[in-house]
Each structure stands twice: as structure tokens, then as C-alpha cells.
Design an enzyme around this catalytic site. Structure first.
Site, PDB file in Angstrom:
ATOM      1  N   ASN A 135      -1.461  13.739   8.530  1.00 22.93           N
ATOM      2  CA  ASN A 135      -1.963  13.578   7.152  1.00 22.93           C
ATOM      3  C   ASN A 135      -0.842  13.246   6.174  1.00 22.93           C
ATOM      4  O   ASN A 135      -0.187  14.161   5.664  1.00 22.93           O
ATOM      5  CB  ASN A 135      -2.701  14.855   6.727  1.00 22.93           C
ATOM      6  CG  ASN A 135      -4.016  15.010   7.451  1.00 22.93           C
ATOM      7  OD1 ASN A 135      -4.056  15.141   8.679  1.00 22.93           O
ATOM      8  ND2 ASN A 135      -5.108  14.966   6.699  1.00 22.93           N
ATOM      9  N   ASN A 160      -9.229  12.014  -0.069  1.00 26.35           N
ATOM     10  CA  ASN A 160      -8.310  12.927   0.582  1.00 26.35           C
ATOM     11  C   ASN A 160      -7.909  14.093  -0.316  1.00 26.35           C
ATOM     12  O   ASN A 160      -7.934  14.004  -1.543  1.00 26.35           O
ATOM     13  CB  ASN A 160      -7.061  12.174   1.060  1.00 26.35           C
ATOM     14  CG  ASN A 160      -7.392  11.125   2.114  1.00 26.35           C
ATOM     15  OD1 ASN A 160      -6.941  10.003   2.021  1.00 26.35           O
ATOM     16  ND2 ASN A 160      -8.191  11.482   3.107  1.00 26.35           N
ATOM     17  N   SER A 187      -3.576   6.446  14.017  1.00 25.87           N
ATOM     18  CA  SER A 187      -3.984   7.655  13.287  1.00 25.87           C
ATOM     19  C   SER A 187      -4.381   8.747  14.257  1.00 25.87           C
ATOM     20  O   SER A 187      -4.900   8.478  15.340  1.00 25.87           O
ATOM     21  CB  SER A 187      -5.175   7.307  12.377  1.00 25.87           C
ATOM     22  OG  SER A 187      -5.787   8.477  11.885  1.00 25.87           O
ATOM     23  N   ALA A 188      -4.173   9.979  13.864  1.00 25.59           N
ATOM     24  CA  ALA A 188      -4.599  11.132  14.662  1.00 25.59           C
ATOM     25  C   ALA A 188      -6.117  11.155  14.805  1.00 25.59           C
ATOM     26  O   ALA A 188      -6.658  11.873  15.649  1.00 25.59           O
ATOM     27  CB  ALA A 188      -4.128  12.423  13.994  1.00 25.59           C
ATOM     28  N   ASP A 194     -15.830  16.562   9.707  1.00 29.67           N
ATOM     29  CA  ASP A 194     -14.532  17.252   9.669  1.00 29.67           C
ATOM     30  C   ASP A 194     -14.352  18.145  10.901  1.00 29.67           C
ATOM     31  O   ASP A 194     -15.323  18.737  11.384  1.00 29.67           O
ATOM     32  CB  ASP A 194     -14.435  18.126   8.418  1.00 29.67           C
ATOM     33  CG  ASP A 194     -13.935  17.343   7.216  1.00 29.67           C
ATOM     34  OD1 ASP A 194     -13.623  16.154   7.388  1.00 29.67           O
ATOM     35  OD2 ASP A 194     -13.862  17.904   6.118  1.00 29.67           O
ATOM     36  N   GLY A 209       0.815  -1.218   0.000  1.00 33.52           N
ATOM     37  CA  GLY A 209       0.000   0.000   0.000  1.00 33.52           C
ATOM     38  C   GLY A 209       0.845   1.263   0.000  1.00 33.52           C
ATOM     39  O   GLY A 209       2.067   1.220  -0.135  1.00 33.52           O
ATOM     40  N   TYR A 256     -14.119   3.757  11.424  1.00 31.18           N
ATOM     41  CA  TYR A 256     -12.689   3.625  11.091  1.00 31.18           C
ATOM     42  C   TYR A 256     -11.838   4.085  12.279  1.00 31.18           C
ATOM     43  O   TYR A 256     -10.981   3.347  12.763  1.00 31.18           O
ATOM     44  CB  TYR A 256     -12.334   4.445   9.840  1.00 31.18           C
ATOM     45  CG  TYR A 256     -10.863   4.719   9.730  1.00 31.18           C
ATOM     46  CD1 TYR A 256     -10.349   5.977  10.045  1.00 31.18           C
ATOM     47  CD2 TYR A 256      -9.976   3.711   9.374  1.00 31.18           C
ATOM     48  CE1 TYR A 256      -8.989   6.213   9.997  1.00 31.18           C
ATOM     49  CE2 TYR A 256      -8.616   3.950   9.312  1.00 31.18           C
ATOM     50  CZ  TYR A 256      -8.133   5.214   9.629  1.00 31.18           C
ATOM     51  OH  TYR A 256      -6.786   5.446   9.583  1.00 31.18           O
ATOM     52  N   LYS A 305      -9.183   2.022  15.084  1.00 29.41           N
ATOM     53  CA  LYS A 305      -7.811   2.395  15.460  1.00 29.41           C
ATOM     54  C   LYS A 305      -7.700   2.514  16.980  1.00 29.41           C
ATOM     55  O   LYS A 305      -6.742   2.043  17.599  1.00 29.41           O
ATOM     56  CB  LYS A 305      -7.420   3.730  14.806  1.00 29.41           C
ATOM     57  CG  LYS A 305      -7.243   3.679  13.308  1.00 29.41           C
ATOM     58  CD  LYS A 305      -6.101   2.735  12.900  1.00 29.41           C
ATOM     59  CE  LYS A 305      -5.823   2.800  11.416  1.00 29.41           C
ATOM     60  NZ  LYS A 305      -4.766   1.865  10.980  1.00 29.41           N
ATOM     61  N   ASN A 340      -2.873  -8.820   0.442  1.00 26.08           N
ATOM     62  CA  ASN A 340      -3.877  -9.531  -0.384  1.00 26.08           C
ATOM     63  C   ASN A 340      -4.260  -8.711  -1.611  1.00 26.08           C
ATOM     64  O   ASN A 340      -5.128  -9.098  -2.384  1.00 26.08           O
ATOM     65  CB  ASN A 340      -5.117  -9.868   0.443  1.00 26.08           C
ATOM     66  CG  ASN A 340      -5.856  -8.612   0.917  1.00 26.08           C
ATOM     67  OD1 ASN A 340      -5.447  -7.487   0.609  1.00 26.08           O
ATOM     68  ND2 ASN A 340      -6.928  -8.807   1.659  1.00 26.08           N
ATOM     69  N   ASP A 384      -4.061 -13.087   3.154  1.00 21.63           N
ATOM     70  CA  ASP A 384      -4.867 -12.211   4.000  1.00 21.63           C
ATOM     71  C   ASP A 384      -4.393 -12.279   5.447  1.00 21.63           C
ATOM     72  O   ASP A 384      -4.177 -13.382   5.983  1.00 21.63           O
ATOM     73  CB  ASP A 384      -6.350 -12.635   3.914  1.00 21.63           C
ATOM     74  CG  ASP A 384      -7.281 -11.529   4.407  1.00 21.63           C
ATOM     75  OD1 ASP A 384      -8.313 -11.269   3.770  1.00 21.63           O
ATOM     76  OD2 ASP A 384      -6.932 -10.902   5.436  1.00 21.63           O
ATOM     77  N   PRO A 417     -19.425  16.628   6.617  1.00 21.89           N
ATOM     78  CA  PRO A 417     -19.797  16.143   7.953  1.00 21.89           C
ATOM     79  C   PRO A 417     -18.653  15.355   8.603  1.00 21.89           C
ATOM     80  O   PRO A 417     -17.995  14.553   7.948  1.00 21.89           O
ATOM     81  CB  PRO A 417     -20.996  15.219   7.682  1.00 21.89           C
ATOM     82  CG  PRO A 417     -21.582  15.705   6.395  1.00 21.89           C
ATOM     83  CD  PRO A 417     -20.407  16.216   5.579  1.00 21.89           C
TER      84      PRO A 417
HETATM   85  C1  WQD Z   1      -7.975  17.340   4.649  1.00 27.31           C
HETATM   86  C2  WQD Z   1      -8.638  18.714   4.549  1.00 27.31           C
HETATM   87  C3  WQD Z   1     -11.030  18.616   4.320  1.00 27.31           C
HETATM   88  C4  WQD Z   1     -10.952  16.748   0.327  1.00 27.31           C
HETATM   89  C5  WQD Z   1      -8.430  11.756   6.833  1.00 27.31           C
HETATM   90  C6  WQD Z   1      -8.789  10.725   7.840  1.00 27.31           C
HETATM   91  C7  WQD Z   1      -7.589  10.405   8.682  1.00 27.31           C
HETATM   92  C8  WQD Z   1      -6.415  10.021   7.807  1.00 27.31           C
HETATM   93  C9  WQD Z   1      -6.112  11.123   6.812  1.00 27.31           C
HETATM   94  C10 WQD Z   1      -6.251   7.634   7.559  1.00 27.31           C
HETATM   95  C11 WQD Z   1      -9.938  18.818   5.363  1.00 27.31           C
HETATM   96  C12 WQD Z   1     -10.378  19.205   3.074  1.00 27.31           C
HETATM   97  C13 WQD Z   1     -10.575  17.294   1.544  1.00 27.31           C
HETATM   98  C14 WQD Z   1     -11.610  17.563  -0.633  1.00 27.31           C
HETATM   99  C15 WQD Z   1     -11.475  19.423   0.871  1.00 27.31           C
HETATM  100  N1  WQD Z   1      -6.686   8.811   7.091  1.00 27.31           N
HETATM  101  N2  WQD Z   1     -10.833  18.602   1.805  1.00 27.31           N
HETATM  102  N3  WQD Z   1     -11.853  18.874  -0.316  1.00 27.31           N
HETATM  103  O1  WQD Z   1     -10.062  14.357   6.769  1.00 27.31           O
HETATM  104  O2  WQD Z   1      -7.942  15.426   7.701  1.00 27.31           O
HETATM  105  O3  WQD Z   1      -8.083  12.945   7.489  1.00 27.31           O
HETATM  106  O4  WQD Z   1      -7.316  11.330   6.052  1.00 27.31           O
HETATM  107  O5  WQD Z   1      -5.586   7.405   8.534  1.00 27.31           O
HETATM  108  O6  WQD Z   1      -7.916   9.312   9.522  1.00 27.31           O
HETATM  109  O7  WQD Z   1      -9.784  11.261   8.685  1.00 27.31           O
HETATM  110  O8  WQD Z   1      -7.897  14.336   5.443  1.00 27.31           O
HETATM  111  O9  WQD Z   1      -7.369  14.842   3.101  1.00 27.31           O
HETATM  112  O10 WQD Z   1      -9.725  14.053   3.674  1.00 27.31           O
HETATM  113  O11 WQD Z   1      -8.977  16.358   4.341  1.00 27.31           O
HETATM  114  O12 WQD Z   1     -11.701  20.605   1.126  1.00 27.31           O
HETATM  115  O13 WQD Z   1     -12.001  17.116  -1.760  1.00 27.31           O
HETATM  116  O14 WQD Z   1      -9.002  18.948   3.200  1.00 27.31           O
HETATM  117  O15 WQD Z   1     -12.228  19.291   4.657  1.00 27.31           O
HETATM  118  O16 WQD Z   1     -10.016  20.139   5.882  1.00 27.31           O
HETATM  119  P1  WQD Z   1      -8.589  14.353   6.896  1.00 27.31           P
HETATM  120  P2  WQD Z   1      -8.508  14.847   4.060  1.00 27.31           P
END
Ligand code: WQD
Length: 344
Positions: A178, A198, A124-125, A294, A10, A148, A152, A32, A58, A292
């Protein structure tokens, strides 16, 4: 020392594979390919110049995992395997509880049976939920806002229980902020299936023209420019953090839980501007309603990792965008051939 990387094909796993080889370890991938592509293996060989050891299967198959641990005389495990899409976890919680919790239990049972007691866990944070303040320290309260994040948090608790039952176990729990960017070769990178959840991969696909514009989720957050602020960390810094954690476990025998972040927060619009500067391409966007779940701000206090691991992130947001652009522009379909269906 041979190190097993579950989910090693990954995004984070493949970059950690490279960092481990460069640090003198012998990584073995267990995957897997449910959420990764076999082509990454040839890319890893191209980067490292060495054949890649990979066991296809797996992590839920406990006897298989035990066989792999014994076959390769594994001295330590880095556990990446699992599902990680927040939105999907809300729609399909049982998939997440089965794969993420079940996978962690299966792995630990196989490790016990094979006599392996050194484990680095990809946390994860998200376990901090909506933090009361920033920067976030490891002693902040944990909570979850989606299945999710719940998996964690529960796996962290399972690891703590295992350490009580088996005091000889050495466990490093790494709370990622991130992860973004790609290896500077442009040969490996983030390869989301379908529409990216993301920010960075979505921006990259807008910059290549694969998507017309970015939706900026929210413009009324209590942040300098009203958009969400996050702690973006280069995936190569993150990978090096895993090597530092493994070395610390082996050398000190002490378990730990640390944040892996830069300690700096950047807004969505700052990332957009940085990506435009790095790529030379426009990234058109529309500001829309908040997504929702965030939170307004989330960034790390990185001091504990620096103290315990002797590690800190060094790469800049500009480098993250440059490396992400190099990967995306050279691999617009990720590891898939043009026209190859998204299998996952
Ligand atoms: C970042 C910022 C969005 C997409 C998530 C998971 C976390 C980890 C990392 C696994 C936010 C904004 C995003 C878009 C946008 N994953 N955004 N338009 O939500 O901080 O964290 O990914 O471990 O567990 O929760 O990351 O990249 O989705 O968002 O404006 O099309 O970008 O609102 O402010 P996030 P993200």
C-alpha cells in the site's frame, strides 16, 4: 541511461522520476495526463533542478511509443501507465481490460520494434487475492477478485510469455503493497480525483477539514482491533525499490518478481492515530460495515526483495503520515488551482 516512465506523471511515477535522477539515470516521462496533472512537471523540475523530458501521448499508440523509444535511445522502461481504481474496474471492466492489457501489449510491441528489452512492471499485491495467511511470499497462489486485479495478474502472465519468446528480455515484476506518503519537499504527492478510494488520502482530507469524518470499513475483522490491516510503504521507499530493480536487471540480466512492502502490518485505527500525531489535527471517524471485496490482513514478507535487490523499506509510519500531511496541507486541491475542475 535513458529510462522511459509510462504514466510517469502519476503518483508512483513522479516519485520514481526523482529517485532515478538522484541515481544518475535520465528519465523520460510518457503520459496522456488522463489521470495526472501537467503541473507535476514543474514540481519535478523544482525538486531535481533539471528540465523534465516529457512526451504527451497514449501508451496504446504503438507507433508513437516506438518513436519515443527511438528518439530518446531508451535503455529501459518502467511501466506505470494504467487505471487502478478497484471499484471503478468493477463498474467499467472494458475500460480496464482495454487500457491496462492493451497498454501493456502496445508497450511491449513498441519495445520489440525499437530493440528495447529491459522492463520494470508496476504490479500489485492485489494479485494475491485473499491470502490464506500472512506475511505473503511471492510463491503464494495468485487470484483476482476484481477486473483491476485481473489485469495485473494477466499482464504478469503476458510478461512471462514474452520472456519465453524473447529470452534476452529482462523483466522485473514489482508487487506493491500500500503506497502512501509523499516526497519530503511537499511539492509532489498523491492527487486522487474526486472522493479518495484509499485510506491515507481520505484521512488527509479529513485532517484538513475538507471532509467531515472517515468511515472505517469494518470493525469485526479477525485483527487486533477489528479493523483491516495493511502493509503501508512510503512512496519514496517504493521509488527507490524501482531504482534497485532496474540496476539489478542491468547488472545481472536476471528477471525477477518481488514484493515491495515493509513486512509490517498496521490497522486502520493505528493509521488514524499516527496521522493525528503527525498532523496535530483530529481525524474523527465512524465505524461502518465492511467494504465488499476487502480482506482482513495483507502484508508482505519482504525478504526476497532484500536478497535479490539489496533493498528494503526504511521509512516509518510516522514519516509516511508526516510527509502525507505536509503535501496535503500545502496542496489541499492537489495540483489543481483552487476552483479548477477535476478533469478526470
Ligand atoms: C486500506 C484499508 C480499508 C478507505 C487498494 C487496492 C490495491 C492498491 C492499494 C493499487 C482497508 C480501509 C479505506 C476508507 C477505510 N491499489 N479503509 N476507509 O484496499 O488495501 O488496496 O489500494 O494498486 O490494489 O486494492 O487500500 O487504502 O483502499 O484500504 O476504512 O475510506 O483502509 O477497509 O482495510 P486497499 P485502501
Amino acid at each position: 541511461m535513458n529510462i522511459l516512465l509510462t504514466g510517469g506523471a502519476g503518483y508512483i511515477g513522479s516519485h520514481t522520476y526523482v529517485a532515478l535522477v538522484e541515481a544518475g539515470f535520465t528519465p523520460v516521462i510518457l503520459d496522456n495526463f488522463a489521470n495526472s496533472h501537467p503541473r507535476v512537471l514543474e514540481r519535478l523540475q523544482a525538486i531535481t533542478g533539471k528540465p523534465v523530458l516529457c512526451e504527451r501521448g497514449d501508451v496504446l499508440d504503438t507507433p508513437f511509443v516506438e518513436q519515443v523509444l527511438r528518439r530518446h535511445a531508451v535503455g529501459g522502461v518502467v511501466h506505470f501507465a494504467g487505471d487502478k481504481a478497484v471499484g471503478e474496474s468493477v463498474a467499467k471492466p472494458l475500460k480496464y481490460y482495454r487500457n491496462n492489457l492493451g497498454g501493456a501489449v502496445s508497450l511491449m510491441q513498441a519495445m520489440e520494434a525499437a530493440g528495447c528489452d529491459t522492463l520494470v512492471f508496476s504490479s500489485s499485491a492485489t494479485v494475491y487475492g485473499d491470502p490464506a495467511s500472512v506475511p505473503i511470499r511471492e510463491d503464494f497462489p495468485r487470484s483476482h477478485t476484481n477486473p483491476y486485479g485481473h489485469t495485473k495478474l494477466v499482464i504478469e502472465d503476458m510478461l512471462a510469455a514474452q520472456q519465453v519468446a524473447q529470452p534476452a528480455w529482462k523483466v522485473a515484476t514489482l508487487r506493491y503493497f500500500n503506497p502512501v506518503g509523499a516526497h519530503p519537499s511537499g511539492l509532489i504527492g498523491e492527487d486522487p480525483a474526486g472522493i479518495p478510494n484509499n485510506l491515507m488520502p481520505y484521512i488527509a482530507q479529513v485532517a484538513t477539514g475538507q471532509r467531515p469524518f472517515l468511515q472505517v470499513f469494518g470493525s469485526d475483522y479477525p485483527t487486533p482491533d477489528g479493523t483491516g490491516v495493511r502493509d503501508y510503504i512510503h512512496v519514496c521507499d517504493l521509488a527507490e525499490g524501482h531504482v534497485a530493480a532496474l540496476r539489478t536487471l542491468i547488472e545481472s540480466g536476471r528477471s525477477l518478481t518481488v514484493n515491495l512492502g515493509t513486512g509490517s502490518g498496521h490497522s486502520v485505527l493505528e493509521v488514524v492515530r499516527a496521522f493525528e500525531a503527525a498532523s496535530g489535527r483530529p481525524v474523527p471517524y465512524q465505524q461502518v460495515a465492511r467494504r465488499p471485496g476487502d480482506v482482513a490482513q495483507c502484508y508482505a514478507d519482504p525478504a526476497l526483495a532484500q536478497r535479490l535487490l539489496g533493498w528494503r523499506a526504511t521509512r516509518t509510519l510516522a514519516q509516511m503520515c508526516e510527509d502525507a500531511w505536509r503535501w496535503q496541507s500545502a496542496n489541499p486541491n492537489g495540483y489543481r488551482d483552487a476552483g479548477e475542475a477535476v478533469s478526470r
